[in-house]
Design a protein around this motif. Structure first.
Motif, PDB file in Angstrom:
ATOM      1  N   PHE A  20      -2.574  -9.183  -8.434  1.00 24.75           N
ATOM      2  CA  PHE A  20      -1.891  -7.915  -8.152  1.00 24.75           C
ATOM      3  C   PHE A  20      -0.794  -8.120  -7.107  1.00 24.75           C
ATOM      4  CE2 PHE A  20      -1.516  -4.023  -5.597  1.00 24.75           C
ATOM      5  CZ  PHE A  20      -1.231  -3.088  -6.583  1.00 24.75           C
ATOM      6  N   GLU A  21      -1.104  -8.911  -6.077  1.00 29.82           N
ATOM      7  CA  GLU A  21      -0.126  -9.157  -5.026  1.00 29.82           C
ATOM      8  C   GLU A  21       1.073  -9.953  -5.534  1.00 29.82           C
ATOM      9  OE1 GLU A  21      -0.197  -8.327  -1.362  1.00 29.82           O
ATOM     10  OE2 GLU A  21      -1.153  -6.791  -2.580  1.00 29.82           O
ATOM     11  N   PHE A  23       2.163  -9.798  -8.787  1.00 29.52           N
ATOM     12  CA  PHE A  23       2.651  -9.203 -10.035  1.00 29.52           C
ATOM     13  C   PHE A  23       4.162  -9.011  -9.943  1.00 29.52           C
ATOM     14  CE2 PHE A  23       3.306  -5.636 -13.012  1.00 29.52           C
ATOM     15  CZ  PHE A  23       2.665  -6.165 -14.138  1.00 29.52           C
ATOM     16  N   PRO A  24       4.927  -9.472 -10.961  1.00 23.92           N
ATOM     17  CA  PRO A  24       6.393  -9.421 -10.846  1.00 23.92           C
ATOM     18  C   PRO A  24       6.992  -8.031 -10.968  1.00 23.92           C
ATOM     19  CG  PRO A  24       5.740 -10.230 -13.010  1.00 23.92           C
ATOM     20  CD  PRO A  24       4.473 -10.127 -12.204  1.00 23.92           C
ATOM     21  N   GLY A  25       6.255  -7.090 -11.471  1.00 23.99           N
ATOM     22  CA  GLY A  25       6.772  -5.732 -11.589  1.00 23.99           C
ATOM     23  C   GLY A  25       6.382  -4.891 -10.397  1.00 23.99           C
ATOM     24  N   PHE A  26       6.493  -3.579 -10.550  1.00 21.76           N
ATOM     25  CA  PHE A  26       6.199  -2.621  -9.487  1.00 21.76           C
ATOM     26  C   PHE A  26       4.960  -1.825  -9.892  1.00 21.76           C
ATOM     27  CE2 PHE A  26      10.569  -3.685  -9.381  1.00 21.76           C
ATOM     28  CZ  PHE A  26      10.983  -3.629  -8.068  1.00 21.76           C
ATOM     29  N   VAL A  27       3.977  -1.771  -9.009  1.00 13.72           N
ATOM     30  CA  VAL A  27       2.747  -1.050  -9.307  1.00 13.72           C
ATOM     31  C   VAL A  27       2.374  -0.172  -8.117  1.00 13.72           C
ATOM     32  CG1 VAL A  27       0.319  -1.190  -9.951  1.00 13.72           C
ATOM     33  CG2 VAL A  27       1.917  -2.932 -10.775  1.00 13.72           C
ATOM     34  N   TRP A  28       2.269   1.139  -8.368  1.00 16.23           N
ATOM     35  CA  TRP A  28       1.724   2.092  -7.410  1.00 16.23           C
ATOM     36  C   TRP A  28       0.400   2.612  -7.965  1.00 16.23           C
ATOM     37  CZ3 TRP A  28       3.958   3.314  -2.802  1.00 16.23           C
ATOM     38  CH2 TRP A  28       5.345   3.179  -2.644  1.00 16.23           C
ATOM     39  N   VAL A  29      -0.543   2.867  -7.095  1.00 15.45           N
ATOM     40  CA  VAL A  29      -1.776   3.558  -7.478  1.00 15.45           C
ATOM     41  C   VAL A  29      -2.008   4.676  -6.464  1.00 15.45           C
ATOM     42  CG1 VAL A  29      -4.231   3.378  -7.964  1.00 15.45           C
ATOM     43  CG2 VAL A  29      -2.745   1.419  -8.435  1.00 15.45           C
ATOM     44  N   PHE A  30      -2.110   5.907  -6.975  1.00 13.19           N
ATOM     45  CA  PHE A  30      -2.311   7.088  -6.134  1.00 13.19           C
ATOM     46  C   PHE A  30      -3.645   7.731  -6.479  1.00 13.19           C
ATOM     47  CE2 PHE A  30       2.261   6.833  -7.254  1.00 13.19           C
ATOM     48  CZ  PHE A  30       2.763   6.467  -6.004  1.00 13.19           C
ATOM     49  N   GLU A  31      -4.266   8.345  -5.480  1.00 12.50           N
ATOM     50  CA  GLU A  31      -5.571   8.966  -5.693  1.00 12.50           C
ATOM     51  C   GLU A  31      -5.574  10.390  -5.173  1.00 12.50           C
ATOM     52  OE1 GLU A  31     -10.213   7.609  -5.326  1.00 12.50           O
ATOM     53  OE2 GLU A  31      -8.920   7.220  -3.592  1.00 12.50           O
ATOM     54  N   GLY A  32      -6.236  11.269  -5.949  1.00  9.46           N
ATOM     55  CA  GLY A  32      -6.465  12.636  -5.505  1.00  9.46           C
ATOM     56  C   GLY A  32      -5.248  13.527  -5.624  1.00  9.46           C
ATOM     57  N   PRO A  33      -5.453  14.816  -5.417  1.00  4.09           N
ATOM     58  CA  PRO A  33      -4.353  15.783  -5.556  1.00  4.09           C
ATOM     59  C   PRO A  33      -3.229  15.569  -4.553  1.00  4.09           C
ATOM     60  CG  PRO A  33      -6.307  16.828  -4.618  1.00  4.09           C
ATOM     61  CD  PRO A  33      -6.743  15.469  -5.086  1.00  4.09           C
ATOM     62  N   GLU A  34      -3.538  14.907  -3.430  1.00  7.44           N
ATOM     63  CA  GLU A  34      -2.488  14.619  -2.457  1.00  7.44           C
ATOM     64  C   GLU A  34      -1.711  13.360  -2.795  1.00  7.44           C
ATOM     65  OE1 GLU A  34      -4.316  14.457   1.364  1.00  7.44           O
ATOM     66  OE2 GLU A  34      -4.269  16.629   1.631  1.00  7.44           O
ATOM     67  N   VAL A  38      -3.225   4.322  -2.573  1.00  4.36           N
ATOM     68  CA  VAL A  38      -4.386   3.443  -2.404  1.00  4.36           C
ATOM     69  C   VAL A  38      -4.063   2.005  -2.760  1.00  4.36           C
ATOM     70  CG1 VAL A  38      -6.034   5.306  -2.748  1.00  4.36           C
ATOM     71  CG2 VAL A  38      -5.264   3.982  -4.715  1.00  4.36           C
ATOM     72  N   ALA A  39      -2.962   1.777  -3.453  1.00  5.00           N
ATOM     73  CA  ALA A  39      -2.559   0.408  -3.768  1.00  5.00           C
ATOM     74  C   ALA A  39      -1.058   0.396  -4.042  1.00  5.00           C
ATOM     75  CB  ALA A  39      -3.322  -0.132  -4.978  1.00  5.00           C
ATOM     76  N   ALA A  40      -0.403  -0.647  -3.535  1.00  2.84           N
ATOM     77  CA  ALA A  40       1.027  -0.838  -3.783  1.00  2.84           C
ATOM     78  C   ALA A  40       1.309  -2.318  -3.604  1.00  2.84           C
ATOM     79  CB  ALA A  40       1.870  -0.004  -2.812  1.00  2.84           C
ATOM     80  N   ASN A  41       1.772  -2.980  -4.666  1.00  2.00           N
ATOM     81  CA  ASN A  41       2.002  -4.416  -4.552  1.00  2.00           C
ATOM     82  C   ASN A  41       3.261  -4.694  -3.725  1.00  2.00           C
ATOM     83  OD1 ASN A  41       3.901  -3.627  -6.447  1.00  2.00           O
ATOM     84  ND2 ASN A  41       3.696  -5.493  -7.672  1.00  2.00           N
ATOM     85  N   PRO A  42       3.454  -5.934  -3.268  1.00  2.30           N
ATOM     86  CA  PRO A  42       4.581  -6.225  -2.366  1.00  2.30           C
ATOM     87  C   PRO A  42       5.944  -5.838  -2.925  1.00  2.30           C
ATOM     88  CG  PRO A  42       3.022  -8.050  -2.358  1.00  2.30           C
ATOM     89  CD  PRO A  42       2.573  -7.112  -3.439  1.00  2.30           C
ATOM     90  N   GLU A  43       6.135  -5.996  -4.235  1.00  4.75           N
ATOM     91  CA  GLU A  43       7.433  -5.656  -4.828  1.00  4.75           C
ATOM     92  C   GLU A  43       7.768  -4.181  -4.587  1.00  4.75           C
ATOM     93  OE1 GLU A  43       9.757  -7.303  -6.532  1.00  4.75           O
ATOM     94  OE2 GLU A  43       8.842  -9.293  -6.552  1.00  4.75           O
ATOM     95  N   VAL A  44       6.795  -3.320  -4.820  1.00  2.52           N
ATOM     96  CA  VAL A  44       7.071  -1.892  -4.690  1.00  2.52           C
ATOM     97  C   VAL A  44       7.134  -1.478  -3.222  1.00  2.52           C
ATOM     98  CG1 VAL A  44       4.721  -0.961  -4.728  1.00  2.52           C
ATOM     99  CG2 VAL A  44       6.560   0.310  -5.802  1.00  2.52           C
ATOM    100  N   ARG A  45       6.378  -2.156  -2.365  1.00  5.53           N
ATOM    101  CA  ARG A  45       6.482  -1.839  -0.934  1.00  5.53           C
ATOM    102  C   ARG A  45       7.872  -2.194  -0.415  1.00  5.53           C
ATOM    103  NH1 ARG A  45       1.310  -4.428  -0.709  1.00  5.53           N
ATOM    104  NH2 ARG A  45       2.162  -6.144   0.530  1.00  5.53           N
ATOM    105  N   ALA A  46       8.405  -3.329  -0.852  1.00  7.59           N
ATOM    106  CA  ALA A  46       9.748  -3.718  -0.439  1.00  7.59           C
ATOM    107  C   ALA A  46      10.799  -2.752  -0.971  1.00  7.59           C
ATOM    108  CB  ALA A  46      10.054  -5.134  -0.910  1.00  7.59           C
TER     109      ALA A  46
END
Length: 655
Positions: A20-21, A23-34, A38-46
């Motif tokens: 996951f860390e 992964f060449p693409g961009f991955v976000w993972v969000f949880e709950g109504p807010e 909960v997860a964001a790989n380095p590509e998407v954080r950058a």
């Protein structure tokens, strides 16, 4: 390696985390109504600037600049179980924390994250960066739209029909900037019934009109054209807004195809700032102020055109300098499973964000505010449900804080003054929002007029000067006047190709008047300006706005030997200052006339009559002469106007 937990069906959790860390693409993972991250790989954080405390934070608070870009709405849809895919979508983020938004184009998939009991736990977003692909495609001039039209030959005919029934250009005005985008629906590429217009009225007010005819196909398109013609005739004849709407209502009642159409017309007084609005069953205009606050103009409802409803009531509101008024058709805000109120709120949010966001200078978002709002609103609202199911029209008008002042110059009657004239006139034309083609034509016309004054006008009693005045009137017409205070000398017996200057000017402007007075000669030129409307046949693709290239003022040349012969590439102006040196360069390049020669004038910034005379003389003297010019280059129109069409070839074309 630790033994894999049998509950992990996809492999060892540690290895999955490592993958996951990386992964060449961009991955976000969000949880709950807010939508907590909960997860964001380095590509998407950058991609969002490696913000502190990103993990665990509600996404809407962590990346607030996405408000109005319709991303939060898509995430909320995923929380309700709806999956969405986006293709080459422009996303603007504050990557460096300085408030300036930079753009990236993403192709993405937003999908619900489901718990074992199939309830929606959160949202997973996968994306790839498509920026290089988008920029490369735009740089080569190809588009996804053009490939789609090749796959559907009828598409180009349909778009041509729409363009023929809609205004091809909108006026360029001193106090108001306008832009219009028309988009044929994705669902079925068929001619539709949306229409729009911008009309400068006899009293210098401006009418903004949009309308929508029931149905689709040729009949709806024809009905749309009829209604637009009725409105245009009424407005140009000086009819008031109520009278214009009454004429539309009466006409619509006599034809089945036009009955039950809707329309909204607004009349703007750019000096007083008043806006009169009336509507027949059409959504109200949206006002966006300088702070980005978006509010709808209160319009009293009435029935559609031709249905014997009571007359539309005119509402009057006041605009402040800098305000933008947005008219549109209901296809922009109508969506399945969503109320019109929700659609109106989404439009207001998208328009507000498009207005108030501070963009990085390297983004490809259009600089002109009306184009910027039309472009971003169409892109962002088009994300819902994968595109538009109905044609859409967006018409934006920006009330400028102040008109651009006229240009007033007094210059010495010397060829070196042409450089100053071209530079200042080009800056003034850019300030009034003239297009690149119009600017090229007017600079050539003005340069030729100045050349006449410098070369022919002389007086022993007055200083050797000439003057240039330039204004943009309230009807969108540029007035140029080049005046000298002398008498034009008659052409010398060896003048050769002289006399083409005035003919060249007439071909570059709408009207030329040569006025001889007691003190000299005035060349008075008029040219109506227009900004092209945007008519597309698929979901709006990201557009690249090309900045106007700086104009070369120093002439230079380069000799290139090709399989087809020798080419002399010329850069900068070919005018009375440079043609003598250029003639010498041509003789050297041609080695005394023993070879055929191509002169490439694609990069010539100004081709004056002295340069034209030189080319005519070379055509008579050389065995074989070709003049290479790219389509749309500044020199192309001059070559055609001055009888050099037979010499024209395209760069790198074989002999």
């Amino acid at each position: 390696m630790a033994e894999a937990d049998p509950r992990w069906s996809s492999g060892d959790s540690g290895e999955l985390l490592d993958a996951f860390e990386q992964f060449p693409g961009f991955v976000w993972v969000f949880e709950g109504p807010e939508l907590r991250v909960v997860a964001a790989n380095p590509e998407v954080r950058a991609a969002v600037g490696n913000r502190r405390d990103l993990l665990g934070a509600p996404f809407k608070q962590a990346v607030p600049e996405l408000a109005g870009q319709h991303i939060f709405e898509l995430l909320d849809q995923a929380l309700r179980g709806t999956r969405t895919r986006g293709y080459e979508q422009r996303i603007l983020t504050d990557r460096h924390g300085d408030g300036r938004l930079e753009e990236t184009f993403y192709t993405f998939d937003i999908t619900p994250w489901r718990a074992p009991d199939t309830s929606v736990r959160g949202v997973i977003v996968q994306a790839v960066d498509a920026t290089e692909v988008v920029v490369a495609r735009r740089a080569t001039g190809s588009t996804a739209t053009s490939s789609e039209q090749r796959d559907h030959p009828a598409a180009s005919l349909i778009l041509e029909l729409q363009r023929s029934l809609l205004p091809y250009t909108l006026p360029v005005l001193p106090r108001v900037q306008v832009a219009a985008h028309y988009l044929v629906a994705d669902s079925d590429l068929v001619a539709g019934g949306d229409w729009f217009d911008v009309v400068t009225l006899p009293d210098d007010r401006i009418a903004l009109a949009v309308g929508d005819v029931v149905g689709r196909g040729a009949a709806a398109a024809a009905a749309m054209g009829q209604l637009r013609a009725v409105a245009l005739q009424a407005l140009l004849s000086g009819s008031s807004l109520p009278s214009t709407l009454a004429a539309l209502d009466d006409f619509a009642g006599h034809t089945t195809a036009t009955r039950a159409a809707t329309t909204c017309i607004a009349v703007l007084d750019p000096v007083a700032g008043t806006l009169e609005v009336a509507s027949y069953a059409h959504p109200p205009p949206l006002l966006i102020d300088t702070a980005g606050v978006a509010t709808y103009v209160p319009v009293l409802p009435t029935g559609p055109l031709g249905t014997f409803s009571h007359a539309a009531t005119v509402q009057t509101t006041t605009l402040r300098a800098g305000d933008v008024v947005l008219l549109y058709t209901d296809g922009l805000i109508e969506r399945p499973h969503r109320s019109l109120d929700d659609g109106a709120r989404a439009l207001a949010a998208a328009a507000s964000a498009a207005r108030h966001d501070t963009l990085h200078e390297n983004t490809t978002v259009p600089d002109r505010l009306p184009d910027r709002i039309c472009t971003l609103v169409a892109e962002r609202l088009g994300l819902a449900d994968g595109g538009y199911r109905d044609d859409i029209t967006i018409l934006a008008a920006h009330l400028l804080p102040a008109p651009v002042p006229p240009l007033r110059l007094t210059l010495p009657s010397d060829p070196t003054a042409l450089r100053t004239l071209r530079r200042q006139a080009t800056d003034w034309l850019a300030a009034i929002d003239a297009g690149a083609h119009e600017t090229s034509d007017l600079i050539h016309a003005l340069g030729e007029a100045a050349g006449n004054a410098i070369e022919h006008a002389h007086s022993p009693d007055t200083p050797a000067t000439f003057s240039v005045d330039a204004t943009l009137d309230e009807q969108g017409v540029v007035h140029l006047c080049c005046a000298d205070r002398g008498r034009w000398r008659p052409p010398a017996p060896d003048a050769g190709a002289r006399g083409r200057g005035l003919a060249m000017i007439r071909g570059l402007v709408d009207q030329l008047d040569v006025v001889r007075t007691d003190v000299g000669t005035d060349l008075r030129m008029r040219r109506r300006l227009g900004k092209p409307t945007v008519v597309t046949g698929t979901a709006p693709r990201p557009t690249i706005t090309h900045q106007r290239a700086p104009m070369a003022e120093e002439m230079s040349t380069r000799v290139v030997d090709t399989p087809h012969g020798r080419t002399l590439e010329v850069y900068g102006p070919m005018d009375m200052v440079t043609t003598g040196r250029l003639h010498a360069e041509i003789l050297r390049a041609n080695r005394g006339g023993s070879l055929s020669l191509t002169i490439d004038v694609t990069a010539v910034s100004h081709l004056g009559s002295s340069g034209v005379r030189l080319l005519h003389g070379l055509a008579a003297d050389l065995e074989e002469l070709r003049v290479a010019v790219a389509p749309g280059a500044p020199a192309e129109a001059v070559l055609i106007l001055t009888g050099l069409t037979d010499l024209i070839t395209r760069p790198d074309a074989p002999s």
